[in-house]
Design an enzyme around this catalytic site. Structure first.
Site, PDB file in Angstrom:
ATOM      1  N   GLN A   1       2.512  53.116  13.987  1.00 57.91           N
ATOM      2  CA  GLN A   1       1.522  54.474  14.342  1.00 57.91           C
ATOM      3  C   GLN A   1       1.188  53.701  16.001  1.00 57.91           C
ATOM      4  O   GLN A   1       0.557  52.725  15.853  1.00 57.91           O
ATOM      5  CB  GLN A   1       0.322  54.457  13.727  1.00 57.91           C
ATOM      6  CG  GLN A   1      -0.206  56.632  13.922  1.00 57.91           C
ATOM      7  CD  GLN A   1      -2.095  55.768  13.339  1.00 57.91           C
ATOM      8  OE1 GLN A   1      -2.951  55.612  13.632  1.00 57.91           O
ATOM      9  NE2 GLN A   1      -1.340  56.658  12.287  1.00 57.91           N
TER      10      GLN A   1
ATOM     11  N   ASP B   1      -2.004  56.201   6.797  1.00 62.19           N
ATOM     12  CA  ASP B   1      -2.988  56.566   7.437  1.00 62.19           C
ATOM     13  C   ASP B   1      -4.452  56.827   7.753  1.00 62.19           C
ATOM     14  O   ASP B   1      -5.211  57.083   8.728  1.00 62.19           O
ATOM     15  CB  ASP B   1      -2.635  58.772   7.963  1.00 62.19           C
ATOM     16  CG  ASP B   1      -3.082  58.898   9.578  1.00 62.19           C
ATOM     17  OD1 ASP B   1      -2.769  57.901  10.566  1.00 62.19           O
ATOM     18  OD2 ASP B   1      -3.160  60.050   9.938  1.00 62.19           O
TER      19      ASP B   1
ATOM     20  N   SER C   1      -4.638  59.699  16.013  1.00 67.13           N
ATOM     21  CA  SER C   1      -3.215  59.298  15.693  1.00 67.13           C
ATOM     22  C   SER C   1      -1.938  59.661  16.723  1.00 67.13           C
ATOM     23  O   SER C   1      -2.041  61.514  16.404  1.00 67.13           O
ATOM     24  CB  SER C   1      -2.342  59.584  14.367  1.00 67.13           C
ATOM     25  OG  SER C   1      -3.553  59.005  13.675  1.00 67.13           O
TER      26      SER C   1
END
Length: 294
Positions: free
Chosen positions: A281, A207, A231
């Site tokens: 993502q 991430d 996110s």
């Protein structure tokens, strides 16, 4: 073991407080929100602690609310299914009485079958690329304080970008690009030999750079005050064993953005070219014109 890795392993070492209940803490580094990779890693640890003799092969999660780094996070595991070949776990992360994050993880018994994989691109080895300590001090001085603090402190994950200017697009006359963004990543010290820990650490690291990638086609960066970013969801598929304390090539791109959201995806390879994980993502990339000159 380095202090940064010791701190990361401590953060991932959840406290069991009841059957299917675990408590995690956040590092006190003065970030306004809990880092998304931290919650992913901690939730995976909680799920892994309820499964035996099966390997994590995929996870899908949603970020629901920004986490409060000052408060502990309680992880509640739902043992959804224990089948012959697959085991499924659900995990809810709770703070202040509300869910801030939801994850579903799947575990699989070891099997053999058909195999193929997309090869990695040809890029310079990590030894030929600048590290965190090699960033121009004059460039560091122009960054926001939170960014300066990050690059000035020891980190548990080492990142060596093939093109470092992507990170600092706000500070360069940067042309928009749709080329893949490639970085080498690894834990900065040796990790325990537990396979689950390496997958949780890689989930943590996955991430760190992915959200920014959907802004590169526009010559923009999440560093800019005019970009509100977060996110929204995150998915990982694991394909085989690896060590997160050895160099891994993270190849990322963004096929689409629209409606204040952008999709980023990545493939992660070992140094010998073996594809060991894929990541996807969707992130919020909302423009804030009122802060364009901030």
């Amino acid at each position: 073991m380095s202090k940064a890795i010791d701190n990361l392993l401590s953060i991932l070492d959840l406290e069991p407080i009841e059957v299917n209940l675990f408590r995690g803490r956040s590092p006190q580094d003065r970030w306004q929100r809990v880092f998304g990779g931290q919650v992913i890693g901690q939730a995976l640890v909680a799920a892994c602690r309820t499964v035996e003799q099966r390997t994590l092969h995929s996870m899908h999660c949603y970020f629901l609310l920004g986490g409060d780094p000052r408060a502990p996070i309680v992880y509640e595991v739902d043992r959804i299914r224990d089948g012959r070949s697959f085991t499924t776990r659900g995990v809810s992360a709770i703070q202040h009485g509300r869910p801030i994050f939801s994850l579903t993880a799947s575990f699989h018994v070891e099997e053999t079958g058909l195999e193929h994989m997309e090869p990695p691109p040809e890029v310079p080895p990590p030894e030929d690329l600048p590290g965190q300590s090699d960033i121009d001090p004059a460039l560091l001085a122009r960054m926001p304080e939170s960014q300066r603090r990050y690059y000035a402190s020891a980190q548990p994950i080492e990142i060596r970008a093939v093109d470092y200017q992507h990170y600092f697009s706000r500070y360069f006359a940067r042309e928009p690009t749709t080329l893949p963004f490639c970085v080498w990543i690894r834990a900065t010290d040796r990790l325990p030999d537990d396979l689950a820990i390496h997958r949780c650490v890689l989930a943590y690291a996955s991430d760190m750079t992915l959200l920014d990638v959907c802004l590169f086609p526009h010559g923009r960066s999440v560093i800019e005050p005019a970009i509100q970013s977060a996110s929204l969801d995150h998915a990982i598929w694991f394909y085989g064993p690896f060590r997160a304390d050895e160099w891994l090539l993270y190849v990322q791109d963004s096929p689409v953005a629209g409606g204040a959201r952008g999709l980023s995806r990545g493939n992660i390879y070992t140094r010998d070219g073996r594809l060991i994980a894929s990541v996807a993502q969707e992130g919020l990339i909302r423009l804030r014109p009122d802060l364009a000159d901030g």
